[in-house]
Design a protein around this motif. Sequence first.
Motif, short mmCIF file in Angstrom:
data_model
loop_
_atom_site.label_atom_id
_atom_site.label_comp_id
_atom_site.label_asym_id
_atom_site.label_seq_id
_atom_site.Cartn_x
_atom_site.Cartn_y
_atom_site.Cartn_z
N HIS A 64 91.39 81.77 45.82
CA HIS A 64 92.05 83.07 45.82
C HIS A 64 91.07 84.17 46.21
CE1 HIS A 64 94.87 86.20 44.62
NE2 HIS A 64 93.89 86.77 43.93
N ASP A 65 89.83 84.07 45.74
CA ASP A 65 88.82 85.08 46.03
C ASP A 65 88.45 85.06 47.52
OD1 ASP A 65 86.82 87.06 45.11
OD2 ASP A 65 85.40 85.54 45.80
N GLU A 96 90.29 83.92 50.00
CA GLU A 96 91.44 84.41 50.76
C GLU A 96 91.53 85.93 50.67
OE1 GLU A 96 96.32 83.98 50.83
OE2 GLU A 96 95.08 82.49 49.81
N SER A 97 91.31 86.48 49.48
CA SER A 97 91.38 87.92 49.32
C SER A 97 90.27 88.61 50.12
CB SER A 97 91.27 88.28 47.84
OG SER A 97 91.25 89.68 47.66
N ASP A 115 90.94 91.11 53.25
CA ASP A 115 90.44 92.49 53.26
C ASP A 115 89.55 92.74 54.48
OD1 ASP A 115 91.75 92.97 50.90
OD2 ASP A 115 89.98 92.62 49.64
#
Length: 534
Positions: free
Chosen positions: A34-35, A37-38, A42
């Motif tokens: 998740h990190d 991908e985030s 961004d």
Amino acid sequence: MKITIRTKIIFLVSGIIAFVTILLSGSYAFMEMHDIESTLGDKALSTATYVAASPVVRDAFSADDPSEVLQPYAEEIRDQSGAEFVVIGNNEGIRYAHPDEWQIGESMVGGDNDRALLEGEAYISRATGTRGPSLRGKTPVRDQNGNIIGIVSVGFLIEELQAAVFRRIALLAGIALLAVACGVIGSILLSRSIKKDMYGLEPYQIANMYSERDGILKAIREGIIAIDTEGRVTLMNQSAAAMIGAYGNAEGRHIKDLLPASNMERVLDSLEPEYNQELQLEDMTLIVNREPIYKKGTIAGVVSSFRDKTEMMQMANTLSDIQRYSDDLRSQNHEFMNKLYALSGYLHLGKNREALQMIDEETNLQKQQASIVFGQILDPTIQAILSGKSGRASEMKIAFHVEEDSQLNVLPPSIGKVQMVSVLGNLIDNALEAAAQYSTKPVVRFFVTDIGNDIVFEISDNGPGLADSFEKLLQKGISTKPGTKKRGYGLSVIQHTVQELHGMLEYTSSEENGTIFSVYIPKHKHSEKKEDIS
């Protein structure tokens, strides 16, 4: 096949460590994915926003051939950012810049341009383009007047995202395997240490060593004493020590020093068990069981179990009280059936007036009693006792009155139902029998009130009073009732039960006015115990 303690510890500790490690690794991998991908999302969006705001891009849209300026600029940005693609298109989604130059001039694919071109949003999306599934950052390109003239799309392939996650997971898996290996080694060392502390024995071997004591404890429930072949005590529980008054460590002492009247050594000689034998110990009578203990076919000692005979008698009296309560309910039912038969006879003979008169008399009597019993006395146990005794009194042709000023709320939990059945049941029964045998118009009255700190019960009869002293009647086996039937336990049980409730029992008696028994029971459990007789 029995599993050794070492194997159990190794599997248990290793399993717990492996489970926790896998759980933490999975959670970390999920958060890491998740990190990543985030972070990439961004980055894609910020790059797209930077490109869209660039004067180079904005001015190129007014040129005759925007691609001539935008294509090299987009490739430069793509190399700097590490993105898979940087695509620039006009407000109709026609590409001006694309990593594959042959795609320039064609429509952008993915179907995710509307939010930027129509609504002017900057956002992150997932879509499948010419190079496969990708994570994209999209933002509109505006002219100096703020009008949307195009769109910038910067993207990273999902494959690259997954590859980055798998690299992290591979590193994490290595650390997890190392932790599991350390856990296995630690569990092996721990199992060896525990086995050493247990003198190399397995748990089932230790259980076998204590099977003798376990058999003794299971054979009896109250006082426990075990001796060896020399008559010395090998085991004594707290109940046994309290009964015989043995304080301190009794193990190793001879049984005759602790209990001179014991016959346990007799069982050592006869090898025969003895059951339900009575043993007098000062003012206490014990019921004793003696059982020889064998080990590999050889006598190893004797175990004795014993309990206070008084407690057994109290239990028997309690059961007798419950039986009496059941008999009272049957008497009430029997009396009710007699009245129904009488009514049936009246109706069969056409005596409707007499039938109505009987119904009115019975109804008025029942209403008067019920209004007090069920309206002013709220405890269901007392209600049940009075209902049953009322039926029995009716069957015995005795007037049973509950005083009109009686009142009682629900009894507190510290006062047991069985205790109240024992006290009130015996007192009312005694009053009924006394009134029935010695009065031409027998009457028994009941009164209760809970005003104040005590609950007060009064049971009176118009019998001849008590012939013997009250202290004498409190002794077991003493009764004023005629006949050969074994009696004389009721008042003794009542007195004992009232003492258990920290209450007080009083009486007044005369030949002219009969007998009145008064029972005072404190509402609060920790009330100070009153004197038995005032």
